[in-house]
Design a protein around this motif. Structure first.
Motif, short mmCIF file in Angstrom:
data_model
loop_
_atom_site.label_atom_id
_atom_site.label_comp_id
_atom_site.label_asym_id
_atom_site.label_seq_id
_atom_site.Cartn_x
_atom_site.Cartn_y
_atom_site.Cartn_z
N GLY A 101 0.85 -1.19 0.00
CA GLY A 101 0.00 0.00 0.00
C GLY A 101 0.88 1.23 0.00
N LEU A 102 0.29 2.33 -0.47
CA LEU A 102 1.07 3.55 -0.60
C LEU A 102 1.02 4.41 0.65
CD1 LEU A 102 0.11 4.53 -4.26
CD2 LEU A 102 2.16 3.35 -3.44
N SER A 103 0.03 4.19 1.49
CA SER A 103 -0.11 5.02 2.67
C SER A 103 0.41 4.27 3.89
CB SER A 103 -1.57 5.39 2.87
OG SER A 103 -2.31 4.24 3.25
N ASP A 104 0.23 4.85 5.05
CA ASP A 104 0.66 4.21 6.29
C ASP A 104 -0.48 3.40 6.91
OD1 ASP A 104 2.37 5.13 9.34
OD2 ASP A 104 3.07 3.90 7.67
N TYR A 105 -1.47 3.08 6.11
CA TYR A 105 -2.60 2.28 6.57
C TYR A 105 -2.15 0.86 6.87
CZ TYR A 105 -6.65 -0.80 6.02
OH TYR A 105 -7.58 -1.78 6.19
N VAL A 106 -2.73 0.24 7.89
CA VAL A 106 -2.48 -1.15 8.18
C VAL A 106 -3.81 -1.83 8.49
CG1 VAL A 106 -1.93 -0.62 10.61
CG2 VAL A 106 -1.21 -2.80 9.60
N ALA A 107 -3.99 -3.02 7.93
CA ALA A 107 -5.26 -3.74 8.08
C ALA A 107 -5.22 -4.65 9.30
CB ALA A 107 -5.54 -4.57 6.84
N THR A 108 -6.40 -4.90 9.87
CA THR A 108 -6.52 -5.84 10.98
C THR A 108 -7.28 -7.09 10.57
OG1 THR A 108 -8.50 -4.75 11.79
CG2 THR A 108 -6.39 -3.98 12.68
N TYR A 109 -7.60 -7.24 9.30
CA TYR A 109 -8.31 -8.42 8.82
C TYR A 109 -7.42 -9.18 7.85
CZ TYR A 109 -9.35 -5.28 4.91
OH TYR A 109 -9.25 -4.39 3.87
N SER A 110 -7.46 -10.49 7.91
CA SER A 110 -6.49 -11.33 7.21
C SER A 110 -6.60 -11.26 5.70
CB SER A 110 -6.64 -12.78 7.67
OG SER A 110 -7.94 -13.27 7.38
N LEU A 111 -7.80 -11.00 5.17
CA LEU A 111 -7.98 -11.02 3.73
C LEU A 111 -7.16 -9.94 3.03
CD1 LEU A 111 -11.78 -11.82 3.33
CD2 LEU A 111 -9.84 -13.34 2.92
N ARG A 112 -6.79 -8.90 3.75
CA ARG A 112 -6.03 -7.81 3.14
C ARG A 112 -4.58 -8.18 2.91
NH1 ARG A 112 -3.59 -4.72 0.74
NH2 ARG A 112 -3.70 -2.45 0.68
N TYR A 113 -4.10 -9.20 3.62
CA TYR A 113 -2.69 -9.55 3.59
C TYR A 113 -2.35 -10.44 2.41
CZ TYR A 113 -2.10 -7.28 8.06
OH TYR A 113 -2.04 -6.33 9.05
N GLN A 114 -1.28 -10.10 1.73
CA GLN A 114 -0.90 -10.78 0.50
C GLN A 114 0.14 -11.88 0.73
OE1 GLN A 114 0.14 -6.69 -0.55
NE2 GLN A 114 -0.47 -7.21 -2.63
N TYR A 115 0.98 -11.69 1.71
CA TYR A 115 2.10 -12.61 1.91
C TYR A 115 2.06 -13.15 3.33
CZ TYR A 115 3.57 -9.97 -2.17
OH TYR A 115 3.62 -9.37 -3.39
N TRP A 116 2.37 -14.43 3.45
CA TRP A 116 2.29 -15.11 4.74
C TRP A 116 3.54 -15.97 4.97
CZ3 TRP A 116 -1.91 -14.71 8.13
CH2 TRP A 116 -3.00 -13.96 7.65
N GLY A 117 3.94 -16.05 6.23
CA GLY A 117 4.99 -16.98 6.61
C GLY A 117 4.42 -18.36 6.84
N GLN A 118 5.30 -19.28 7.22
CA GLN A 118 4.89 -20.68 7.41
C GLN A 118 4.38 -20.95 8.81
OE1 GLN A 118 7.94 -19.65 7.85
NE2 GLN A 118 8.55 -20.66 9.73
N GLY A 119 4.59 -20.02 9.72
CA GLY A 119 4.07 -20.15 11.07
C GLY A 119 5.07 -20.70 12.05
N THR A 120 4.89 -20.36 13.31
CA THR A 120 5.69 -20.90 14.40
C THR A 120 4.75 -21.24 15.55
OG1 THR A 120 7.65 -20.52 15.80
CG2 THR A 120 6.22 -18.63 15.41
N GLN A 121 4.98 -22.39 16.17
CA GLN A 121 4.06 -22.88 17.19
C GLN A 121 4.39 -22.31 18.56
OE1 GLN A 121 1.31 -24.81 16.81
NE2 GLN A 121 0.91 -24.75 19.02
N VAL A 122 3.35 -21.88 19.25
CA VAL A 122 3.46 -21.43 20.64
C VAL A 122 2.55 -22.30 21.49
CG1 VAL A 122 2.97 -19.55 22.24
CG2 VAL A 122 4.05 -19.06 20.03
N THR A 123 3.11 -22.88 22.52
CA THR A 123 2.33 -23.73 23.41
C THR A 123 2.50 -23.23 24.84
OG1 THR A 123 2.63 -25.65 21.96
CG2 THR A 123 1.90 -26.07 24.22
N VAL A 124 1.39 -22.88 25.47
CA VAL A 124 1.42 -22.36 26.83
C VAL A 124 0.70 -23.35 27.74
CG1 VAL A 124 0.90 -20.43 28.34
CG2 VAL A 124 1.36 -20.02 25.91
N SER A 125 1.42 -23.86 28.72
CA SER A 125 0.85 -24.84 29.64
C SER A 125 0.45 -24.17 30.95
CB SER A 125 1.83 -25.96 29.90
OG SER A 125 3.03 -25.44 30.44
N SER A 126 -0.55 -24.74 31.58
CA SER A 126 -1.06 -24.16 32.83
C SER A 126 -0.34 -24.72 34.03
CB SER A 126 -2.55 -24.43 32.95
OG SER A 126 -2.80 -25.82 32.90
#
Length: 126
Positions: A101-126
Motif C-alpha cells: 500500500g502507498l499510505s501508512d494504513y495497516v489492516a486488521t483483517y487477514s484477507l487484506r494480507y498478500q504474503y504469509w509466513g509458514q508459522g511458528t508454534q506457541v504452546t502455553v501450559s497451565s
C-alpha cells in the motif's frame, strides 16, 4: 514479492514470555504493513497485532491488549511480537503477514494480507 520466516516459538508455562521474530527477504520490509495472526485447533484464524509501514500505528486484538507488543526494525527487515503474561488460550500457530500500500494504513483483517509466513508454534501450559 516478499518471503517471510517466523521464529521464536516454543513451549512456555503460563505467565511466561516469548518473543517471536519475522524475517523478511526479497523486498524491503519498509514497503509493507505487517501483522501477526494465530490459529488454534478448532478455532478460526484470529488477529493478534499489526503495525504500519512506518511503525507509527499499532493495533491489537482485544485478547492480547496490554500483554503483547508488536514492533519492527526496517533496517534489519524484521518484525517482532513480544508476548508477556502468556495464558494457555494463547496456544496456537502464529503467522506473520504482509500487505502493500502507498499510505501508512495497516489492516486488521487477514484477507487484506498478500504474503504469509509458514508459522511458528506457541504452546502455553497451565
Amino acid at each position: 514479492q516478499v518471503q517471510l520466516v517466523e521464529s521464536g516459538g516454543g513451549a512456555v508455562q503460563a505467565g511466561g514470555s516469548l518473543r517471536l521474530s519475522c524475517a523478511a527477504s526479497g523486498r524491503a520490509l519498509g514497503s509493507f504493513a505487517m501483522g501477526w495472526f494465530r490459529l488454534a485447533p478448532g478455532k478460526e484464524r484470529e488477529f493478534v497485532a499489526a503495525i504500519s509501514r512506518s511503525g507509527a500505528s499499532t493495533y491489537y486484538g482485544d485478547s492480547v491488549k496490554g500483554r503483547f507488543t508488536i514492533s519492527r526494525d526496517n533496517v534489519k527487515n524484521t518484525v517482532y511480537l513480544q508476548m508477556n503474561s502468556l495464558k494457555p488460550e494463547d496456544t496456537g500457530a502464529y503467522y506473520c503477514a504482509a500487505h502493500g500500500g502507498l499510505s501508512d494504513y495497516v489492516a486488521t483483517y487477514s484477507l487484506r494480507y498478500q504474503y504469509w509466513g509458514q508459522g511458528t508454534q506457541v504452546t502455553v501450559s497451565s
